[in-house]
Design an enzyme around this catalytic site. Structure first.
Site, PDB file in Angstrom:
ATOM      1  N   LYS A 156      -8.500   8.651 -18.593  1.00  0.00           N
ATOM      2  CA  LYS A 156      -8.833   9.297 -19.856  1.00  0.00           C
ATOM      3  C   LYS A 156      -7.620   9.265 -20.800  1.00  0.00           C
ATOM      4  O   LYS A 156      -7.200   8.197 -21.190  1.00  0.00           O
ATOM      5  CB  LYS A 156      -9.340  10.714 -19.587  1.00  0.00           C
ATOM      6  CG  LYS A 156     -10.339  10.803 -18.410  1.00  0.00           C
ATOM      7  CD  LYS A 156     -11.652  10.086 -18.658  1.00  0.00           C
ATOM      8  CE  LYS A 156     -12.501   9.926 -17.404  1.00  0.00           C
ATOM      9  NZ  LYS A 156     -12.767  11.138 -16.625  1.00  0.00           N
ATOM     10  N   ASP A 208      -7.118  20.601 -12.519  1.00  0.00           N
ATOM     11  CA  ASP A 208      -7.498  19.311 -13.089  1.00  0.00           C
ATOM     12  C   ASP A 208      -7.126  19.367 -14.574  1.00  0.00           C
ATOM     13  O   ASP A 208      -7.785  20.038 -15.361  1.00  0.00           O
ATOM     14  CB  ASP A 208      -9.002  19.083 -12.882  1.00  0.00           C
ATOM     15  CG  ASP A 208      -9.450  17.699 -13.360  1.00  0.00           C
ATOM     16  OD1 ASP A 208      -8.803  17.153 -14.277  1.00  0.00           O
ATOM     17  OD2 ASP A 208     -10.454  17.178 -12.843  1.00  0.00           O
ATOM     18  N   ARG A 217       0.862  -1.196   0.000  1.00  0.00           N
ATOM     19  CA  ARG A 217       0.000   0.000   0.000  1.00  0.00           C
ATOM     20  C   ARG A 217       0.891   1.236   0.000  1.00  0.00           C
ATOM     21  O   ARG A 217       0.610   2.235  -0.640  1.00  0.00           O
ATOM     22  CB  ARG A 217      -0.942   0.007   1.219  1.00  0.00           C
ATOM     23  CG  ARG A 217      -1.680   1.323   1.356  1.00  0.00           C
ATOM     24  CD  ARG A 217      -2.911   1.298   2.273  1.00  0.00           C
ATOM     25  NE  ARG A 217      -2.892   0.327   3.324  1.00  0.00           N
ATOM     26  CZ  ARG A 217      -2.198   0.455   4.480  1.00  0.00           C
ATOM     27  NH1 ARG A 217      -1.476   1.541   4.704  1.00  0.00           N
ATOM     28  NH2 ARG A 217      -2.250  -0.500   5.377  1.00  0.00           N
ATOM     29  N   TYR A 271     -16.243  18.865 -13.659  1.00  0.00           N
ATOM     30  CA  TYR A 271     -16.594  17.448 -13.734  1.00  0.00           C
ATOM     31  C   TYR A 271     -17.659  17.126 -12.673  1.00  0.00           C
ATOM     32  O   TYR A 271     -17.500  17.480 -11.495  1.00  0.00           O
ATOM     33  CB  TYR A 271     -15.327  16.617 -13.516  1.00  0.00           C
ATOM     34  CG  TYR A 271     -15.592  15.134 -13.552  1.00  0.00           C
ATOM     35  CD1 TYR A 271     -15.988  14.510 -14.729  1.00  0.00           C
ATOM     36  CD2 TYR A 271     -15.472  14.364 -12.406  1.00  0.00           C
ATOM     37  CE1 TYR A 271     -16.260  13.153 -14.760  1.00  0.00           C
ATOM     38  CE2 TYR A 271     -15.732  13.000 -12.436  1.00  0.00           C
ATOM     39  CZ  TYR A 271     -16.130  12.404 -13.614  1.00  0.00           C
ATOM     40  OH  TYR A 271     -16.398  11.063 -13.633  1.00  0.00           O
TER      41      TYR A 271
END
Ligand SMILES: *Cc1c(COP(=O)(O)O)cnc(C)c1O
Length: 379
Positions: A195, A170, A46, A98
Protein backbone atom coordinates in the site's frame (compact mmCIF):
# COMPACT_ATOMS: atom_id res chain seq x y z
CA UNK A 1 17.70 12.16 11.61
CA UNK A 2 14.24 13.52 10.84
CA UNK A 3 11.64 11.40 9.04
CA UNK A 4 12.08 13.03 5.61
CA UNK A 5 15.81 12.29 5.74
CA UNK A 6 15.40 8.77 7.09
CA UNK A 7 13.14 7.61 4.25
CA UNK A 8 15.98 8.41 1.84
CA UNK A 9 19.08 7.54 3.86
CA UNK A 10 18.36 5.20 6.80
CA UNK A 11 20.17 1.89 6.27
CA UNK A 12 21.27 2.91 2.77
CA UNK A 13 25.01 3.15 1.97
CA UNK A 14 26.68 3.59 -1.42
CA UNK A 15 27.60 0.18 -2.86
CA UNK A 16 31.12 -0.53 -1.55
CA UNK A 17 32.42 -2.00 -4.83
CA UNK A 18 31.27 0.77 -7.22
CA UNK A 19 29.87 3.65 -5.18
CA UNK A 20 26.44 3.15 -6.79
CA UNK A 21 24.06 5.40 -4.87
CA UNK A 22 21.12 3.04 -5.38
CA UNK A 23 21.20 -0.28 -3.53
CA UNK A 24 22.00 -3.03 -6.08
CA UNK A 25 19.54 -5.83 -6.75
CA UNK A 26 21.43 -8.85 -5.43
CA UNK A 27 19.78 -11.42 -7.68
CA UNK A 28 21.44 -14.49 -6.24
CA UNK A 29 20.31 -17.60 -4.40
CA UNK A 30 23.61 -18.39 -2.67
CA UNK A 31 26.97 -16.90 -1.64
CA UNK A 32 30.45 -18.39 -2.04
CA UNK A 33 32.30 -19.21 1.20
CA UNK A 34 36.11 -19.13 1.54
CA UNK A 35 36.02 -22.24 3.71
CA UNK A 36 32.98 -23.90 5.34
CA UNK A 37 31.32 -21.35 7.60
CA UNK A 38 33.69 -18.56 6.55
CA UNK A 39 31.21 -16.09 5.03
CA UNK A 40 30.25 -12.43 5.45
CA UNK A 41 26.89 -13.06 7.08
CA UNK A 42 25.31 -14.32 3.86
CA UNK A 43 24.80 -18.04 3.25
CA UNK A 44 21.56 -18.62 1.37
CA UNK A 45 19.08 -16.09 0.04
CA UNK A 46 15.98 -17.32 1.85
CA UNK A 47 17.85 -16.54 5.06
CA UNK A 48 19.66 -13.34 4.04
CA UNK A 49 19.76 -11.06 1.01
CA UNK A 50 21.65 -7.74 0.96
CA UNK A 51 18.91 -5.81 -0.93
CA UNK A 52 16.33 -7.05 1.54
CA UNK A 53 18.63 -6.28 4.48
CA UNK A 54 18.88 -2.62 3.44
CA UNK A 55 15.10 -2.33 3.17
CA UNK A 56 14.68 -3.98 6.57
CA UNK A 57 17.09 -1.50 8.17
CA UNK A 58 15.27 1.40 6.55
CA UNK A 59 11.86 0.20 7.79
CA UNK A 60 13.15 -0.40 11.33
CA UNK A 61 14.37 3.17 11.41
CA UNK A 62 11.09 4.65 10.07
CA UNK A 63 9.08 2.93 12.80
CA UNK A 64 11.61 3.78 15.55
CA UNK A 65 12.22 0.05 16.00
CA UNK A 66 15.44 -1.91 16.15
CA UNK A 67 14.67 -4.70 13.66
CA UNK A 68 12.40 -5.33 10.69
CA UNK A 69 11.61 -8.48 8.71
CA UNK A 70 10.18 -8.39 5.21
CA UNK A 71 7.74 -10.94 3.84
CA UNK A 72 6.35 -11.80 0.42
CA UNK A 73 3.06 -10.05 1.26
CA UNK A 74 1.26 -8.34 4.10
CA UNK A 75 -0.60 -11.59 4.70
CA UNK A 76 2.68 -13.51 4.97
CA UNK A 77 3.66 -11.04 7.69
CA UNK A 78 0.34 -11.63 9.51
CA UNK A 79 0.93 -15.38 9.15
CA UNK A 80 4.42 -15.11 10.69
CA UNK A 81 3.15 -13.15 13.70
CA UNK A 82 0.34 -15.59 14.53
CA UNK A 83 2.89 -18.44 14.32
CA UNK A 84 4.45 -16.97 17.48
CA UNK A 85 1.41 -18.45 19.28
CA UNK A 86 0.51 -21.98 20.41
CA UNK A 87 -2.77 -23.95 20.48
CA UNK A 88 -4.91 -22.69 23.35
CA UNK A 89 -3.61 -19.14 23.09
CA UNK A 90 -6.16 -16.37 22.61
CA UNK A 91 -6.07 -13.20 20.54
CA UNK A 92 -8.28 -10.16 21.03
CA UNK A 93 -8.71 -8.32 17.74
CA UNK A 94 -10.54 -5.30 16.38
CA UNK A 95 -13.89 -6.45 14.95
CA UNK A 96 -13.53 -4.04 12.06
CA UNK A 97 -10.37 -5.24 10.36
CA UNK A 98 -8.84 -6.09 7.00
CA UNK A 99 -10.87 -8.92 5.45
CA UNK A 100 -7.77 -11.02 4.72
CA UNK A 101 -6.67 -10.85 8.35
CA UNK A 102 -10.14 -11.92 9.48
CA UNK A 103 -10.00 -14.79 6.99
CA UNK A 104 -6.58 -16.13 8.05
CA UNK A 105 -7.58 -15.90 11.74
CA UNK A 106 -10.93 -17.65 11.42
CA UNK A 107 -10.36 -20.02 8.50
CA UNK A 108 -6.72 -21.04 9.00
CA UNK A 109 -5.45 -20.44 12.53
CA UNK A 110 -8.72 -21.25 14.34
CA UNK A 111 -8.19 -24.80 12.99
CA UNK A 112 -4.86 -24.93 14.79
CA UNK A 113 -6.46 -24.24 18.17
CA UNK A 114 -5.85 -20.51 18.43
CA UNK A 115 -8.92 -18.56 19.59
CA UNK A 116 -9.84 -15.14 18.27
CA UNK A 117 -12.22 -12.67 19.89
CA UNK A 118 -13.45 -9.74 17.80
CA UNK A 119 -14.47 -6.60 19.67
CA UNK A 120 -14.88 -2.90 18.91
CA UNK A 121 -11.49 -1.87 20.26
CA UNK A 122 -12.41 1.78 20.66
CA UNK A 123 -14.47 0.50 23.61
CA UNK A 124 -11.90 -0.45 26.26
CA UNK A 125 -14.52 -2.05 28.52
CA UNK A 126 -15.57 -4.40 25.73
CA UNK A 127 -11.92 -5.36 25.25
CA UNK A 128 -11.43 -6.06 28.98
CA UNK A 129 -14.47 -8.38 29.01
CA UNK A 130 -12.69 -10.73 26.60
CA UNK A 131 -9.43 -10.93 28.54
CA UNK A 132 -8.65 -14.36 30.03
CA UNK A 133 -5.47 -15.90 31.42
CA UNK A 134 -4.93 -17.30 27.91
CA UNK A 135 -4.86 -13.89 26.21
CA UNK A 136 -1.47 -13.70 24.49
CA UNK A 137 -1.98 -11.04 21.85
CA UNK A 138 -3.96 -7.88 21.09
CA UNK A 139 -4.44 -7.20 17.38
CA UNK A 140 -5.03 -3.54 16.60
CA UNK A 141 -5.83 -1.83 13.33
CA UNK A 142 -6.13 1.95 13.47
CA UNK A 143 -7.63 3.69 11.65
CA UNK A 144 -9.68 0.60 10.84
CA UNK A 145 -10.52 -0.63 7.39
CA UNK A 146 -12.94 0.57 6.08
CA UNK A 147 -14.88 2.20 8.95
CA UNK A 148 -11.98 4.46 9.95
CA UNK A 149 -12.49 3.80 13.66
CA UNK A 150 -9.61 4.97 15.79
CA UNK A 151 -8.17 2.76 18.52
CA UNK A 152 -6.15 4.21 21.39
CA UNK A 153 -2.89 2.31 20.94
CA UNK A 154 -1.41 3.31 24.30
CA UNK A 155 -4.52 2.20 26.21
CA UNK A 156 -4.46 -1.24 24.54
CA UNK A 157 -0.68 -1.60 25.01
CA UNK A 158 -1.03 -0.79 28.73
CA UNK A 159 -3.75 -3.43 29.09
CA UNK A 160 -1.62 -5.95 27.17
CA UNK A 161 1.36 -5.37 29.45
CA UNK A 162 -0.79 -6.19 32.50
CA UNK A 163 -1.58 -9.54 30.83
CA UNK A 164 1.99 -10.13 29.69
CA UNK A 165 0.57 -10.23 26.16
CA UNK A 166 1.87 -8.72 22.93
CA UNK A 167 0.32 -5.73 21.20
CA UNK A 168 0.44 -5.87 17.41
CA UNK A 169 -0.56 -2.83 15.37
CA UNK A 170 -1.37 -3.08 11.68
CA UNK A 171 -0.06 0.34 10.67
CA UNK A 172 -0.82 -0.01 6.95
CA UNK A 173 -3.36 2.84 6.80
CA UNK A 174 -1.43 5.38 8.88
CA UNK A 175 2.16 4.57 7.82
CA UNK A 176 5.09 5.63 10.03
CA UNK A 177 4.70 9.15 8.61
CA UNK A 178 1.50 9.56 10.64
CA UNK A 179 1.95 7.32 13.65
CA UNK A 180 4.60 5.18 15.37
CA UNK A 181 2.91 2.44 17.43
CA UNK A 182 6.19 1.21 18.97
CA UNK A 183 6.57 4.63 20.63
CA UNK A 184 3.07 4.20 22.09
CA UNK A 185 3.90 0.86 23.72
CA UNK A 186 3.18 -1.67 20.96
CA UNK A 187 5.53 -4.67 20.59
CA UNK A 188 5.12 -5.27 16.86
CA UNK A 189 4.11 -3.17 13.90
CA UNK A 190 2.94 -4.82 10.74
CA UNK A 191 2.65 -3.28 7.29
CA UNK A 192 1.20 -4.26 4.01
CA UNK A 193 4.03 -2.57 2.11
CA UNK A 194 1.90 -3.15 -0.99
CA UNK A 195 0.00 0.00 0.00
CA UNK A 196 1.54 3.36 1.02
CA UNK A 197 5.12 2.26 1.71
CA UNK A 198 5.61 0.88 -1.80
CA UNK A 199 3.21 3.58 -2.93
CA UNK A 200 3.19 2.94 -6.67
CA UNK A 201 0.81 -0.02 -7.00
CA UNK A 202 3.58 -2.20 -8.43
CA UNK A 203 4.66 -4.52 -5.59
CA UNK A 204 3.13 -6.92 -3.07
CA UNK A 205 5.09 -7.13 0.19
CA UNK A 206 4.76 -7.06 3.96
CA UNK A 207 6.87 -6.35 7.01
CA UNK A 208 7.02 -6.75 10.78
CA UNK A 209 8.98 -4.24 12.85
CA UNK A 210 9.93 -4.72 16.51
CA UNK A 211 12.06 -3.07 19.19
CA UNK A 212 13.26 -6.19 21.00
CA UNK A 213 16.03 -8.49 19.80
CA UNK A 214 14.54 -11.67 21.25
CA UNK A 215 11.26 -11.07 19.42
CA UNK A 216 13.11 -10.32 16.19
CA UNK A 217 14.99 -13.61 16.56
CA UNK A 218 11.73 -15.51 16.91
CA UNK A 219 10.33 -13.80 13.80
CA UNK A 220 13.57 -14.40 11.92
CA UNK A 221 13.32 -18.10 12.74
CA UNK A 222 9.76 -18.18 11.38
CA UNK A 223 10.73 -16.11 8.31
CA UNK A 224 13.53 -18.54 7.45
CA UNK A 225 11.64 -21.72 8.38
CA UNK A 226 8.41 -20.90 6.55
CA UNK A 227 10.16 -19.10 3.70
CA UNK A 228 7.68 -16.39 2.62
CA UNK A 229 10.45 -13.93 1.73
CA UNK A 230 10.25 -11.21 -0.93
CA UNK A 231 12.61 -11.23 -3.92
CA UNK A 232 15.39 -8.65 -4.31
CA UNK A 233 13.74 -6.90 -7.30
CA UNK A 234 10.69 -6.15 -5.21
CA UNK A 235 12.88 -4.95 -2.33
CA UNK A 236 14.57 -2.57 -4.76
CA UNK A 237 11.22 -1.21 -5.95
CA UNK A 238 10.14 -0.57 -2.39
CA UNK A 239 13.46 1.10 -1.53
CA UNK A 240 12.87 3.35 -4.52
CA UNK A 241 9.24 4.10 -3.69
CA UNK A 242 9.79 4.72 0.00
CA UNK A 243 12.15 7.62 -0.68
CA UNK A 244 9.13 9.84 -1.42
CA UNK A 245 6.89 8.52 1.36
CA UNK A 246 6.83 11.81 3.29
CA UNK A 247 6.09 13.89 0.20
CA UNK A 248 3.37 11.53 -0.97
CA UNK A 249 1.78 11.28 2.48
CA UNK A 250 1.68 15.03 2.85
CA UNK A 251 -0.32 15.26 -0.39
CA UNK A 252 -2.50 12.23 0.46
CA UNK A 253 -3.46 14.00 3.71
CA UNK A 254 -4.10 17.33 1.99
CA UNK A 255 -6.27 15.76 -0.73
CA UNK A 256 -8.00 13.50 1.81
CA UNK A 257 -9.03 16.53 3.84
CA UNK A 258 -10.37 18.37 0.77
CA UNK A 259 -12.37 15.35 -0.40
CA UNK A 260 -13.74 14.76 3.12
CA UNK A 261 -14.85 18.37 3.43
CA UNK A 262 -16.50 18.21 0.00
CA UNK A 263 -18.37 15.00 0.84
CA UNK A 264 -19.37 16.20 4.31
CA UNK A 265 -21.30 19.04 2.65
CA UNK A 266 -22.78 17.00 -0.20
CA UNK A 267 -26.58 16.81 -0.29
CA UNK A 268 -26.56 13.15 -1.43
CA UNK A 269 -24.07 11.92 1.15
CA UNK A 270 -25.54 10.53 4.34
CA UNK A 271 -22.47 9.69 6.47
CA UNK A 272 -18.75 10.04 6.08
CA UNK A 273 -16.07 8.15 7.97
CA UNK A 274 -12.83 10.11 8.24
CA UNK A 275 -11.01 10.72 11.54
CA UNK A 276 -10.02 14.28 10.61
CA UNK A 277 -13.51 15.75 10.96
CA UNK A 278 -14.08 17.25 14.41
CA UNK A 279 -17.49 15.61 14.45
CA UNK A 280 -16.01 12.13 13.96
CA UNK A 281 -15.90 9.71 16.92
CA UNK A 282 -12.20 9.07 16.52
CA UNK A 283 -11.13 12.69 16.19
CA UNK A 284 -9.84 13.13 19.72
CA UNK A 285 -7.68 9.99 19.89
CA UNK A 286 -6.54 10.47 16.30
CA UNK A 287 -5.40 14.03 17.09
CA UNK A 288 -3.40 12.66 20.00
CA UNK A 289 -1.66 9.70 18.36
CA UNK A 290 -1.50 10.69 14.68
CA UNK A 291 0.32 13.63 13.08
CA UNK A 292 -2.37 14.07 10.40
CA UNK A 293 -5.37 12.08 9.19
CA UNK A 294 -4.26 10.30 6.02
CA UNK A 295 -5.89 9.76 2.66
CA UNK A 296 -8.42 7.02 3.42
CA UNK A 297 -12.11 7.66 3.95
CA UNK A 298 -15.48 5.98 3.46
CA UNK A 299 -18.97 7.31 2.88
CA UNK A 300 -22.55 6.15 2.54
CA UNK A 301 -25.09 7.67 0.18
CA UNK A 302 -28.49 8.88 1.34
CA UNK A 303 -31.07 6.11 1.05
CA UNK A 304 -28.30 3.50 1.45
CA UNK A 305 -29.14 1.74 -1.81
CA UNK A 306 -26.63 -0.71 -3.23
CA UNK A 307 -27.55 0.28 -6.81
CA UNK A 308 -26.73 3.96 -6.15
CA UNK A 309 -23.32 2.97 -4.84
CA UNK A 310 -22.72 0.78 -7.90
CA UNK A 311 -23.81 3.54 -10.28
CA UNK A 312 -21.45 6.02 -8.61
CA UNK A 313 -18.56 3.56 -8.81
CA UNK A 314 -19.22 2.89 -12.49
CA UNK A 315 -19.31 6.64 -13.26
CA UNK A 316 -15.87 7.47 -11.90
CA UNK A 317 -13.34 8.67 -14.48
CA UNK A 318 -10.33 9.61 -12.33
CA UNK A 319 -10.97 7.33 -9.34
CA UNK A 320 -10.34 3.76 -10.48
CA UNK A 321 -12.62 1.01 -9.23
CA UNK A 322 -10.13 -1.40 -7.74
CA UNK A 323 -9.05 -3.27 -4.63
CA UNK A 324 -6.01 -2.05 -2.73
CA UNK A 325 -5.06 1.44 -1.57
CA UNK A 326 -2.17 3.72 -0.83
CA UNK A 327 -0.85 4.21 -4.36
CA UNK A 328 -0.36 7.56 -6.06
CA UNK A 329 -3.56 7.06 -8.07
CA UNK A 330 -6.98 7.49 -6.47
CA UNK A 331 -9.00 4.30 -6.04
CA UNK A 332 -12.60 3.66 -5.08
CA UNK A 333 -13.91 0.39 -3.75
CA UNK A 334 -17.06 -1.33 -2.56
CA UNK A 335 -15.93 -3.24 0.57
CA UNK A 336 -19.13 -5.27 0.95
CA UNK A 337 -18.56 -7.01 -2.39
CA UNK A 338 -14.78 -6.60 -2.71
CA UNK A 339 -12.21 -6.40 0.12
CA UNK A 340 -14.63 -7.47 2.86
CA UNK A 341 -16.67 -10.07 0.98
CA UNK A 342 -15.15 -12.80 3.17
CA UNK A 343 -16.74 -11.32 6.31
CA UNK A 344 -20.28 -12.68 6.81
CA UNK A 345 -22.97 -10.05 6.18
CA UNK A 346 -24.30 -10.15 9.76
CA UNK A 347 -20.79 -9.56 11.20
CA UNK A 348 -20.14 -6.84 8.62
CA UNK A 349 -23.34 -4.91 9.21
CA UNK A 350 -22.72 -4.98 12.99
CA UNK A 351 -19.63 -2.87 12.42
CA UNK A 352 -21.58 -0.33 10.32
CA UNK A 353 -20.20 -1.60 7.01
CA UNK A 354 -23.47 -1.25 5.14
CA UNK A 355 -24.07 -2.55 1.62
CA UNK A 356 -23.75 0.88 -0.01
CA UNK A 357 -20.54 2.00 1.69
CA UNK A 358 -17.89 3.34 -0.71
CA UNK A 359 -14.25 3.46 0.36
CA UNK A 360 -11.85 5.94 -1.20
CA UNK A 361 -8.08 5.83 -1.27
CA UNK A 362 -7.43 9.45 -2.17
CA UNK A 363 -4.35 9.68 -4.37
CA UNK A 364 -1.98 12.54 -5.07
CA UNK A 365 -3.52 13.87 -8.28
CA UNK A 366 -4.71 17.50 -8.48
CA UNK A 367 -7.50 17.77 -5.92
CA UNK A 368 -9.68 19.83 -8.28
CA UNK A 369 -9.88 16.89 -10.67
CA UNK A 370 -10.77 14.54 -7.82
CA UNK A 371 -13.60 16.76 -6.60
CA UNK A 372 -14.90 17.26 -10.13
CA UNK A 373 -14.91 13.49 -10.58
CA UNK A 374 -16.88 12.98 -7.35
CA UNK A 375 -19.28 15.73 -8.45
CA UNK A 376 -20.13 14.03 -11.73
CA UNK A 377 -20.16 10.50 -10.35
CA UNK A 378 -22.41 11.12 -7.34
CA UNK A 379 -24.55 13.45 -9.44
C1 LIG B 1 -3.71 -5.03 2.22
C2 LIG B 1 -3.72 -5.16 3.68
C3 LIG B 1 -3.19 -6.29 4.31
C4 LIG B 1 -2.65 -7.47 3.54
O1 LIG B 1 -1.52 -7.14 2.79
P1 LIG B 1 -1.14 -7.83 1.35
O2 LIG B 1 0.11 -7.12 1.01
O3 LIG B 1 -2.27 -7.57 0.43
O4 LIG B 1 -0.95 -9.28 1.63
C5 LIG B 1 -3.19 -6.32 5.69
N1 LIG B 1 -3.70 -5.29 6.42
C6 LIG B 1 -4.23 -4.20 5.84
C7 LIG B 1 -4.77 -3.10 6.68
C8 LIG B 1 -4.26 -4.10 4.46
O5 LIG B 1 -4.80 -3.02 3.88
Amino acid sequence: MKFGTKVIHAGVEPDPTTGAIMTPIYQTSTYVQASPGDHQGYEYARTQNPTRAVLEKNLASLENGTHARCFASGMAAVDAIIKLLKPGDEVISTNDLYGGSYRIFTKIFANYGIRFHFVPMNNLEAVKEKVTDKTRMFWVETPTNPMMNVVDIRAIADLAKEQDAWTVVDNTFATPYLQNPLDLGADMVIHSITKYLGGHSDTVMGSVIVKETSLDEKLGFIQNSCGAVPGPQDCFLVLRGIKTLHVRMQRHCENGRKVAEYLANHAKVDRIYYPGLETSDGYEVASKQMRDFGGMLSFVLKGDRMEDAFRTLEQFKVFALAESLGGVESLAGHPASMTHASIPEEERVKTGLSNSLIRLSVGIEDSNDLIEDLEQAIG
